[in-house]
Design an enzyme around this catalytic site. Sequence first.
Site, PDB file in Angstrom:
ATOM      1  N   ASP A  31       0.846  -1.186   0.000  1.00  0.00           N
ATOM      2  CA  ASP A  31       0.000   0.000   0.000  1.00  0.00           C
ATOM      3  C   ASP A  31       0.894   1.253   0.000  1.00  0.00           C
ATOM      4  OD1 ASP A  31      -3.212   0.527   1.070  1.00  0.00           O
ATOM      5  OD2 ASP A  31      -1.794   2.206   1.109  1.00  0.00           O
ATOM      6  N   ASN A  86     -12.896  -2.991   2.720  1.00  0.00           N
ATOM      7  CA  ASN A  86     -13.825  -1.871   2.838  1.00  0.00           C
ATOM      8  C   ASN A  86     -14.804  -1.939   1.665  1.00  0.00           C
ATOM      9  OD1 ASN A  86     -12.565  -0.761   5.139  1.00  0.00           O
ATOM     10  ND2 ASN A  86     -11.003   0.211   3.864  1.00  0.00           N
ATOM     11  N   GLN A  93     -14.063   2.797   1.575  1.00  0.00           N
ATOM     12  CA  GLN A  93     -13.522   2.394   0.283  1.00  0.00           C
ATOM     13  C   GLN A  93     -13.253   3.632  -0.577  1.00  0.00           C
ATOM     14  OE1 GLN A  93     -15.891  -0.429  -2.005  1.00  0.00           O
ATOM     15  NE2 GLN A  93     -14.214  -0.770  -3.454  1.00  0.00           N
ATOM     16  N   VAL A  95     -10.900   3.187  -3.484  1.00  0.00           N
ATOM     17  CA  VAL A  95     -10.585   2.669  -4.826  1.00  0.00           C
ATOM     18  C   VAL A  95     -11.613   1.586  -5.137  1.00  0.00           C
ATOM     19  CG1 VAL A  95      -8.866   1.565  -6.286  1.00  0.00           C
ATOM     20  CG2 VAL A  95      -8.115   3.153  -4.487  1.00  0.00           C
ATOM     21  N   HIS A  99     -10.382  -5.068  -3.166  1.00  0.00           N
ATOM     22  CA  HIS A  99      -9.045  -5.330  -2.629  1.00  0.00           C
ATOM     23  C   HIS A  99      -9.136  -5.763  -1.172  1.00  0.00           C
ATOM     24  CE1 HIS A  99      -9.988  -1.027  -2.313  1.00  0.00           C
ATOM     25  NE2 HIS A  99      -9.334  -1.031  -1.158  1.00  0.00           N
ATOM     26  N   ILE A 100      -8.217  -6.628  -0.813  1.00  0.00           N
ATOM     27  CA  ILE A 100      -8.086  -7.075   0.578  1.00  0.00           C
ATOM     28  C   ILE A 100      -6.848  -6.403   1.149  1.00  0.00           C
ATOM     29  CG2 ILE A 100      -7.651  -9.040   2.104  1.00  0.00           C
ATOM     30  CD1 ILE A 100      -9.024 -10.832   0.090  1.00  0.00           C
ATOM     31  N   HIS A 101      -7.013  -5.698   2.269  1.00  0.00           N
ATOM     32  CA  HIS A 101      -5.854  -5.154   2.978  1.00  0.00           C
ATOM     33  C   HIS A 101      -5.312  -6.241   3.904  1.00  0.00           C
ATOM     34  CE1 HIS A 101      -6.767  -0.704   2.400  1.00  0.00           C
ATOM     35  NE2 HIS A 101      -7.970  -1.201   2.176  1.00  0.00           N
TER      36      HIS A 101
END
Length: 113
Positions: A31, A86, A93, A95, A99-101
Amino acid sequence: MTEETIFSRILKGEIPCDEVYSDSLCLAFRDIQPQAPVHILVIPRKPIKSLKETSSEDKELLGHLLLISSAIAKEQGLVNWRTVINTGAEAGQTVFHLHIHIIGGRALEWPPG
Ligand code: DGP
């Protein structure tokens, strides 16, 4: 046509990223605004806006993303970490490409803000 996002441009190689893992279904990279010593994003190559837009058709892909997230976290030496998805602007969220953080490397508080 699917909307372009920062992440679709990263997938096309138009924007550089600090890649951590890649396969035919997903890409993982660090990130740009890390919230912890380890902060990695795992994204599907398939252009899905958010978890809201998934269906049973994505069952294998979603399982793959979670398993890869766990493998990456362990490979990074994490013992405790948080995986976050998110969904929607009010949930944080920014973007609109799923996606997974993976967040870890420090103690994390709960509940989130
Ligand atoms: P979210 O707020 O859940 O949509 O998370 C989006 C994350 O994406 C946020 O933590 C910052 C990160 N991000 C935004 N733009 C870029 C970029 O160009 N490169 C990288 N590596 N990360 C980005």
